[in-house]
Design a protein around this motif. Structure first.
Motif, PDB file in Angstrom:
ATOM      1  N   ILE A 177       7.145   6.760  -1.604  1.00 10.59           N
ATOM      2  CA  ILE A 177       6.328   6.340  -0.316  1.00 10.59           C
ATOM      3  C   ILE A 177       5.919   4.895  -0.489  1.00 10.59           C
ATOM      4  CG2 ILE A 177       4.417   6.966   1.111  1.00 10.59           C
ATOM      5  CD1 ILE A 177       4.553   9.740   0.239  1.00 10.59           C
TER       6      ILE A 177
ATOM      7  N   SER B 109       4.971   1.712  -4.811  1.00  9.60           N
ATOM      8  CA  SER B 109       5.544   2.826  -4.364  1.00  9.60           C
ATOM      9  C   SER B 109       4.692   4.083  -4.988  1.00  9.60           C
ATOM     10  CB  SER B 109       6.974   3.236  -4.742  1.00  9.60           C
ATOM     11  OG  SER B 109       7.076   4.166  -5.670  1.00  9.60           O
ATOM     12  N   SER B 110       4.716   5.248  -4.256  1.00 11.29           N
ATOM     13  CA  SER B 110       3.852   6.420  -4.597  1.00 11.29           C
ATOM     14  C   SER B 110       4.178   6.960  -6.050  1.00 11.29           C
ATOM     15  CB  SER B 110       3.821   7.524  -3.775  1.00 11.29           C
ATOM     16  OG  SER B 110       5.511   7.960  -3.654  1.00 11.29           O
TER      17      SER B 110
ATOM     18  N   GLU C 157       4.943   9.079   7.715  1.00 11.08           N
ATOM     19  CA  GLU C 157       4.062   8.188   7.355  1.00 11.08           C
ATOM     20  C   GLU C 157       2.797   8.939   6.722  1.00 11.08           C
ATOM     21  OE1 GLU C 157       4.608   4.563  10.242  1.00 11.08           O
ATOM     22  OE2 GLU C 157       2.718   5.718  10.507  1.00 11.08           O
TER      23      GLU C 157
ATOM     24  N   ASP D 151       2.629  13.148   2.059  1.00 14.75           N
ATOM     25  CA  ASP D 151       2.677  12.499   0.565  1.00 14.75           C
ATOM     26  C   ASP D 151       3.726  13.565   0.024  1.00 14.75           C
ATOM     27  OD1 ASP D 151       2.784  11.966  -1.883  1.00 14.75           O
ATOM     28  OD2 ASP D 151       0.736  11.467  -1.760  1.00 14.75           O
TER      29      ASP D 151
END
Length: 729
Positions: free
Chosen positions: A634, A685-686, A722, A725
């Motif tokens: 993400i 990024s995540s 969006e 997660d």
């Protein structure tokens, strides 16, 4: 450390011209090149489009490495979490899980001698990376050499003395040195055990013994360990240390956590009677205050089996060994059902629940706990370590946690060599018990970040270090095996003893800037009290302040095996009995009251720390398991975005404090460095720091039937998730 998620230089397979450059292969001390192949295409598959970079594929006695022809595409200003030992296109031989070959578009497992060689090589790694190497443009003799070499050196059984660990240690004698800043307690001396006894106030009831020096009593036990004070040392030598209660840790209220390995199973009545008399003697010796109330937890009979753990993880890891984006989106549709059917998260929940039950017995019921297992080296290590992480804030510091691993796992005789299958001699012995422990600790770190001095990134690189054979920490079954082989090697070479590295010297793997990602800048340090505050406090440990005061049920005066001696002796002799001293209903009531009471109060990060174990609270360790899958990233989201914002706020607060106080503290400088490290990255990024940028974007392909109610398929494919997660599934 990871494979490039996108090619540095895209070269389509239909291009005729291939430009080759000589790229230097960096070898560690003692490392030797075994075989290589040129014009290999390391490809990234994205649906039906195949892209990649050309280069050289090599195999050494330490790793498989791909040397790309173009290494200039990376932005030098981009923050990277580099490992100095393992490059992003390197795979240690011990990290290889499975090898597949593609023959006429069909994927087959490769092992042994091959009659036909594949046009494509797929390597699945134990750290969940997946490499695709196209051999279509490589010379036939080079294909045979590299494929045969990789299969032989990763899949064939090995001898311990052939491990690269010894070659590296012998070659690097003068270049390796211990980190002087490493304060990890190794527990290889009597002084270390005495220090731990004093730290936990366990020296009142327990004593450190040296009867096993030189491993003359038992090769399974460490040279030094701790037993109850009344226990005669000569009893330890009976049955080679089996049937002896060994100390793990002492609670602030004086209760202790102990472990015991069961006596050998014997069918002969005479030997059974001898064993019973021995246990009776142990009972009589220790049945005196303050050891009166002891509750036994038989982990071999009433808890998880090693087979359950291995089966669950085998299913679980397949969810992350993704070959291409199409496979990712196909499995994404049934993600939750696949996740549930693996049972891995349920096993984590059961481990955490068992640790909470034991913490409740120690903290609220004021009883000693004796963990029982066949060799006390698998589930005993797991549960005793989790209990200490929950109850002892020292174990939540970096050096404290490392000392805990040394005490309970390394000196506790966990068979890393067998459980990690480093020698490839028996798949039946391979069980990821230590990885399960790290996953359980991650759940606590994820739920209570300020309580831990280390980060999830620390846990992730620690799990990776299981497969790097330059560190001795995770490559032996016992301290005796390590000491015996190191001594033998030094005698054979007629030189000084080998200087084996410990994994706790993080400077071997990471530069100082990268090491800041292993430290938690949001860690809440224990406040230092002045003399006046200390005088006003009660003598009880500070963690008592946040404790749920559950009413301890009055239990009969029962000693070490009292009133159930015969039952427990049968248990120790390997026969199944009923679960615990208390009924399961009483246990559930105590557990529920303890658990709910603790979670209803504000968290004391330096006291008892319990995890949430309800269904949705046990999560997938996204950073470890999803970090190599570009579709799972993400951009600018996930926990890293929250952390970045918090660090920005911290920096502002620190600047104000510095202006007011006109002084700088070393800890503040460390936190500011971590802040800078994050803020200088362009788009995090995540899955930072392992995945920095998502270079490929793939849209999910939805089935045509059963999805009409969701709207037009083209519109669905264009939507961005969006608000989801993936790290929180």
């Amino acid at each position: 450390m990871g494979v490039l998620l996108t090619p540095q230089k895209e070269i389509h397979t239909n291009e005729k011209e291939v430009t080759e450059k000589e790229v230097t292969l960096h070898l560690l001390p003692g490392e030797q090149l075994l075989c290589e192949a040129n014009t290999v295409l390391k490809c990234v598959q994205e649906d039906s489009c195949q892209r990649g970079i050309y280069g050289r594929l090599v195999c050494t006695d330490f790793k498989i490495a791909f040397l790309g022809d173009d290494e200039s595409a990376l932005d030098n200003d981009e923050t990277q979490f580099k490992n100095k030992v393992i490059g992003e296109n390197d795979i240690t031989l011990h990290c290889v899980d499975q090898i597949y070959g593609v023959f006429d578009e069909k994927k087959k497992t490769l092992f042994g001698q091959l009659k036909k060689y594949p046009e494509k090589l797929i390597i699945h790694c134990k750290d969940l990376r997946v490499f695709h190497f196209c051999l279509r443009y490589t010379k036939e003799e080079e294909v045979k050499r590299i494929v045969s070499g990789i299969i032989h050196h990763t899949q064939s059984p090995k001898l311990l003395k052939r491990l690269f660990l010894f070659s590296y240690a012998a070659a690097a004698q003068n270049s390796t040195a211990a980190d002087p800043k490493n304060h990890t307690v190794m527990f290889d001396t009597l002084k270390d055990w005495c220090w731990e006894l004093e730290r936990t106030k366990g020296n009142v009831k327990f004593k450190a013994v040296s009867i096993n020096e030189g491993y003359r009593v038992c090769e399974r036990l460490p040279a030094y360990f701790v037993v109850p004070t009344p226990l005669p040392e000569e009893d330890v030598s009976r049955f080679q240390g089996h049937g002896i209660p060994i100390w793990c840790w002492s609670c602030h209220n004086g209760c202790a956590l102990l472990k015991m390995s069961a006596l050998p199973k014997e069918q002969d009545d005479g030997i059974l009677q001898v064993q019973k008399n021995f246990l009776d003697g142990i009972y009589k010796t220790i049945h005196r205050p303050p050891y009166e109330i002891v509750k036994t937890e038989d982990l071999s009979s009433n808890f998880l089996s090693l087979q359950e753990i291995q089966t669950a993880y085998s299913k679980f890891k397949q969810l992350f060994l993704i070959d291409n984006s199409t496979e990712f989106w196909d499995t994404d549709i049934k993600w939750f059902s696949l996740l549930e059917s693996s049972s891995w998260l349920d096993i984590i929940r059961r481990c955490l629940k068992k640790a909470i039950e034991i913490a409740e017995c120690l903290e609220a019921q004021n009883v000693n706990i004796l963990l029982l297992e066949e060799n006390a080296s698998d589930l005993c290590c797991l549960i005793s370590s989790l209990v200490q992480v929950m109850m002892d804030p020292h174990c939540r510091t970096r050096f404290g946690f490392q000392s805990l691993v040394q005490k309970e796992w390394i000196m506790g005789g966990h068979c890393f060599l067998d459980r990690c299958n480093h020698l490839r001699q028996s798949d039946k012995e391979e069980v990821p018990v230590f990885l399960l422990f790290l996953d359980c600790v991650w759940q606590l770190v994820h739920q209570h970040p300020p309580a831990f001095e280390f980060t999830e990134t620390y846990l992730t690189v620690l799990s990776d270090s299981l497969y790097i054979p330059i560190f001795s920490t995770f490559f032996f079954n016992s301290p005796h095996q390590k000491d015996g082989n190191v001594g033998r090697e030094s005698q054979d070479t007629q030189s000084k003893p080998l200087n084996l590295l410990t994994v706790w010297d993080w400077s071997v793997q990471f530069e100082p800037k990268a090491q800041t990602l292993l430290r938690n800048p949001l860690y809440v340090e224990k406040p230092k009290l002045d003399k006046g505050q200390r005088k006003g406090m009660h003598c009880k440990h500070q963690r008592q302040l946040s404790l749920p005061l559950t009413q301890s049920k009055s239990s009969p005066k029962r000693g070490f095996f009292r009133e159930e001696t015969d039952h427990l002796i049968k248990n120790l002799l390997g026969k199944r009995i009923s679960k615990l001293i208390n009924s399961s209903e009483e246990l559930q009531d105590n557990f529920r009251e303890f658990y709910e009471s603790w979670h209803s109060k504000p968290t004391n990060y330096h006291g008892l720390l319990l995890p949430h174990i309800e269904g949705p609270e046990i999560k997938v360790w996204a950073q470890r398991y999803l970090r190599w899958i570009p579709e799972a990233q993400i951009l600018g989201g996930g926990r890293v975005a929250t952390m970045n914002k918090l660090l920005e706020m911290m920096e502002e607060v620190q600047c104000l404090q510095e202006k007011i106080e006109e002084k700088h503290h070393s800890q503040e400088a460390l936190q500011a460095e971590a802040t800078s490290l994050l803020r200088n990255s362009v788009r995090l990024s995540s899955l930072f720091p392992f995945a920095l940028l998502q270079r490929h974007s793939s849209k999910p392909v939805l089935p045509t039937s059963g999805w009409k109610a969701l709207g037009d398929e083209e519109d669905l494919a264009k939507r961005e998730d969006e608000f989801v997660d993936l790290g929180d599934v």
